[in-house]
Design an enzyme around this catalytic site. Structure first.
Site, PDB file in Angstrom:
ATOM      1  N   LYS A   1     109.792  46.492  96.482  1.00  0.00           N
ATOM      2  CA  LYS A   1     108.710  45.736  97.125  1.00  0.00           C
ATOM      3  C   LYS A   1     109.008  45.566  98.610  1.00  0.00           C
ATOM      4  O   LYS A   1     108.136  45.726  99.463  1.00  0.00           O
ATOM      5  CB  LYS A   1     108.535  44.370  96.442  1.00  0.00           C
ATOM      6  CG  LYS A   1     107.822  44.480  95.105  1.00  0.00           C
ATOM      7  CD  LYS A   1     107.894  43.206  94.282  1.00  0.00           C
ATOM      8  CE  LYS A   1     107.330  43.484  92.878  1.00  0.00           C
ATOM      9  NZ  LYS A   1     107.548  42.382  91.943  1.00  0.00           N
TER      10      LYS A   1
ATOM     11  N   GLN B   1     109.814  36.439  91.766  1.00  0.00           N
ATOM     12  CA  GLN B   1     110.049  37.493  90.776  1.00  0.00           C
ATOM     13  C   GLN B   1     110.339  36.892  89.401  1.00  0.00           C
ATOM     14  O   GLN B   1     111.224  36.045  89.263  1.00  0.00           O
ATOM     15  CB  GLN B   1     111.228  38.373  91.244  1.00  0.00           C
ATOM     16  CG  GLN B   1     111.485  39.567  90.361  1.00  0.00           C
ATOM     17  CD  GLN B   1     110.352  40.593  90.366  1.00  0.00           C
ATOM     18  OE1 GLN B   1     109.809  40.939  91.415  1.00  0.00           O
ATOM     19  NE2 GLN B   1     109.967  41.066  89.197  1.00  0.00           N
TER      20      GLN B   1
ATOM     21  N   ASP C   1     100.587  37.461  93.488  1.00  0.00           N
ATOM     22  CA  ASP C   1     100.726  37.978  92.121  1.00  0.00           C
ATOM     23  C   ASP C   1      99.494  37.620  91.278  1.00  0.00           C
ATOM     24  O   ASP C   1      99.294  38.182  90.210  1.00  0.00           O
ATOM     25  CB  ASP C   1     101.972  37.360  91.448  1.00  0.00           C
ATOM     26  CG  ASP C   1     103.119  38.358  91.330  1.00  0.00           C
ATOM     27  OD1 ASP C   1     102.864  39.570  91.469  1.00  0.00           O
ATOM     28  OD2 ASP C   1     104.255  37.920  91.099  1.00  0.00           O
TER      29      ASP C   1
END
Ligand code: NDP
Length: 300
Positions: free
Chosen positions: A52, A96, A119
């Site tokens: 990422k 994460q 997200d």
């Protein structure tokens, strides 16, 4: 029998990222910023976070990484999230997952400013997606699947779509997105009675199960579009590790009209859509028009 068209997620992701990079390159002021928080040393999470960061920098965005020890307290993690919420150089925040067991993931995710929730896991964004609110930030993997489907150029309206899997990060948002495109949507899961027959009815079959090659070609309707979200590591006879999807590719490719390979299908789209969501939050915060793809009825 003829082979299905391969849906090249790598190429589509490169196109999306290329467009984002061009947009970022001509920004005169500050660049979009994405903050990624990693707690602990889970090896798969470390790889995802590294990828990422690399992709964020490749499109010219500003990447901020916070690596915290596995024993970080919930209070400290929530304080970091609040700090990132208040940081005007940060447009997107990603924590994460999975988090170490002593941390409440829902609480952490729902502490992120919904306007920075790239997200799309915050309950506000999940709710907006459920009611078809175009300001929803949409989870990256299903968003990427939808872009791949739209890219095929066929109308999705009225198509029978079956999503196998009902997780909050893939199955449910995928179903909501397909519904937003006027598909007739069935969500299947571990309690579905006749999964084979359900799958055989699908014009669009999305597999998000997490079980290696569990959907054989015999469950695929001839000519159907198959989107395989699964990423499963198996050991080959020679002892090497191989990535396979939830669909048995070799048999499904003989029957389907179009199919995503694993790897190289949905996977690359997830990061591309993360960058797209970050660009989106940046554009909203800066009051500038977002370049495509946008969502929920608008071309993507
Ligand atoms: P979850 O484990 O959260 O959900 C799996 C779903 O599959 C559940 O709804 C479960 O049903 C259902 N299921 C399990 N076994 C069966 C079965 N035998 N028959 C029918 N349904 C079944 O997984 P995720 O949604 O997080 O991920 C799914 C897959 O997608 C994984 O392989 C993951 O690695 C991959 N993935 C890939 C990404 C990418 O970037 N390409 C990103 C995210 C995930 P029930 O609810 O009844 O238990």
């Amino acid at each position: 029998m003829s082979q299905a068209t391969l849906i090249d997620g790598k190429a589509t992701a490169a196109r999306v990222c290329g467009r984002i990079g061009e947009f970022v390159a001509i920004l005169s002021g500050r660049k979009p910023g994405l903050a990624v928080v990693l707690v602990g040393e889970d090896p798969a999470s470390q790889v995802y976070v590294r990828n990422k960061k690399r992709s964020t920098e490749e499109v010219g965005m500003f990447s901020i990484e916070h690596k915290l020890p596995a024993e970080t307290s919930e209070t400290d993690l929530l304080a970091l999230v609040q700090q990132l919420n208040a940081d005007s150089s940060v447009d997107g925040i990603l924590v994460q997952l999975p988090l170490p067991k002593h941390l409440n993931s829902n609480l952490v995710v729902n502490t992120i400013d919904p306007g920075k929730d790239v997200d799309g896991f915050h309950v506000v964004n999940a709710g907006k997606l459920a009611v078809g609110d175009p300001t929803a930030l949409v989870p990256c993997t299903p968003f990427g699947c939808l872009v791949l489907l739209r890219d095929l150029g066929k109308s999705l309206s009225g198509q029978e779509a079956v999503v196998v899997g009902r997780s909050n990060i893939v199955g449910k948002p995928m179903a909501a997105l397909l519904l937003s495109q006027s598909c007739t949507v069935t969500i299947a899961h571990s309690r579905t009675k006749n999964l084979a027959a359900t799958c055989r009815g699908a014009d669009i079959l999305v597999a998000a199960v997490g079980r290696s090659e569990m959907i054989p070609g015999g469950w695929v309707k001839p000519g159907a579009t198959v989107i395989d979200v699964g990423i499963n590591r198996i050991e080959t006879e020679s002892g090497k590790t191989q990535l396979v999807g939830d669909v048995h590719f070799d048999s499904a490719v003989q029957v389907a009209g179009a199919i995503t390979p694993v790897p190289g299908g949905v996977g690359p789209m997830t990061i591309a859509m993360l960058l797209q969501n970050t660009l989106r939050t940046f554009c909203i915060r800066e009051g500038v028009a977002e370049p495509e793809p946008t969502l929920l009825g608008v071309p993507c």
